[in-house]
Design an enzyme around this catalytic site. Sequence first.
Site, mmCIF file in Angstrom:
data_model
loop_
_atom_site.group_PDB
_atom_site.id
_atom_site.type_symbol
_atom_site.label_atom_id
_atom_site.label_comp_id
_atom_site.label_asym_id
_atom_site.label_seq_id
_atom_site.Cartn_x
_atom_site.Cartn_y
_atom_site.Cartn_z
ATOM 1 N N LYS A 144 85.321 83.166 87.864
ATOM 2 C CA LYS A 144 84.790 83.046 88.964
ATOM 3 C C LYS A 144 85.433 82.110 89.711
ATOM 4 O O LYS A 144 85.947 81.023 89.360
ATOM 5 C CB LYS A 144 83.253 82.578 88.817
ATOM 6 C CG LYS A 144 82.531 82.220 90.235
ATOM 7 C CD LYS A 144 80.887 82.219 89.804
ATOM 8 C CE LYS A 144 80.731 80.674 89.588
ATOM 9 N NZ LYS A 144 79.214 80.321 89.640
ATOM 10 N N ARG A 159 71.848 82.898 88.134
ATOM 11 C CA ARG A 159 72.064 82.459 86.931
ATOM 12 C C ARG A 159 71.750 80.701 86.842
ATOM 13 O O ARG A 159 71.369 80.295 85.955
ATOM 14 C CB ARG A 159 73.489 82.544 86.361
ATOM 15 C CG ARG A 159 74.778 81.998 87.103
ATOM 16 C CD ARG A 159 74.607 80.481 86.960
ATOM 17 N NE ARG A 159 76.260 80.254 86.985
ATOM 18 C CZ ARG A 159 76.721 79.079 87.554
ATOM 19 N NH1 ARG A 159 75.852 78.072 87.624
ATOM 20 N NH2 ARG A 159 77.864 78.722 87.552
ATOM 21 N N GLN A 163 69.094 77.271 96.428
ATOM 22 C CA GLN A 163 68.821 77.045 94.984
ATOM 23 C C GLN A 163 67.311 76.666 94.709
ATOM 24 O O GLN A 163 66.699 76.941 93.425
ATOM 25 C CB GLN A 163 69.872 76.066 94.475
ATOM 26 C CG GLN A 163 69.771 75.915 92.859
ATOM 27 C CD GLN A 163 69.573 77.243 92.081
ATOM 28 O OE1 GLN A 163 68.899 77.428 91.098
ATOM 29 N NE2 GLN A 163 70.512 78.010 92.524
ATOM 30 N N ALA A 188 73.788 67.726 91.153
ATOM 31 C CA ALA A 188 74.996 67.053 90.638
ATOM 32 C C ALA A 188 75.781 68.061 90.121
ATOM 33 O O ALA A 188 75.515 67.920 88.595
ATOM 34 C CB ALA A 188 74.431 65.789 90.245
ATOM 35 N N SER A 199 72.458 70.343 84.641
ATOM 36 C CA SER A 199 72.975 71.582 84.573
ATOM 37 C C SER A 199 74.302 71.381 85.476
ATOM 38 O O SER A 199 74.019 71.240 86.913
ATOM 39 C CB SER A 199 72.017 72.699 85.648
ATOM 40 O OG SER A 199 72.645 73.732 85.767
#
Length: 323
Positions: free
Chosen positions: A67, A110, A137, A223, A294
């Site tokens: 990616k 995802r 998001q 972050a 994450s």
Amino acid sequence: MVRLLSGSDIEAVVSMGDVIPAVERVFGEYAEGRVVMPPKMYLDISGYGDFRAMPAYLPSANTAGLKWVNVHPGNREHGLPTVMATILINDPKTGKVLSVMDGTYITDMRTGAAGGIAAKYLATDVSTVGLIGSGRQAWAQMLAYHSLFKDRIQQVKIYSRHIEHSEALAARIEKYMGYDSIACKTGKDAADAGLVATVTPARSPILQPDWVLPGTHINAIGADAPGKQELYTELTLKARVFVDSVEQASHSGEVNIPWSQGLMNEQKLAGTLGEVVAGKKQGRLRDEITVFDSTGLSIQDLAVAHLAYERAIEAGRGVEFTF
């Protein structure tokens, strides 16, 4: 032949309900050492943003790929998403290119799925959801929470620097999910929730320790590069922190600032989300604050991209071409 897939092609064949189990599976495989995933590489474009190269190999799906994704915080002024991506998938046995596809929708989904999976294992009270941030998001997080906790959610609180953005997201959530949604004037109001997601591009902390009650689970999503931080260090240090990747989180996750200051290290982490999924580490132990840091893993992208590729072939979506 190579299959070219647009964002609309992928959106037509893959939903959040498909993405969550695919991502949950590869988190477990990662903890068990059954994937190959070098750390993401950053290319900084001073004053504008950055690019990231994220390769992975998933033996269980017989797929490998890359990616190439950007993060440009000022893109809203240009009418563009902050995050855009392209994904390339290959046959791992021959190296043959199988597909070139838009990765923006996959990245959104995802990442949202990862937050949902973290909440599944670490949150206890999801009746009230707090969102710090109101962009793409924030919506993806809600798609995952709605998929996993549909009837358990009663209220959503949203805080953004621009109240009109919070109001727009609140209206969208009420329209499509039916939840009572409130545009909050302060971050403190939004943080009064059992499940809190921080989804901002902030480089200075927003979420303060005294805003968060014991028993709260926080998905720290925004972050994802060196120097970025959404949670005050004091809050991070008093929580049980789970990461997606220790290596990535240490230099570009929510913990990167306290880590660089010598206040955080691997021994102080509770573990990885994959270890919890695989049963190697226990999730929530008591009425504590938990945090999922994450950073985003390429295995998440490849798992969803491979699924989209297979589904697109079945549905006859996309365009076939030769280089």
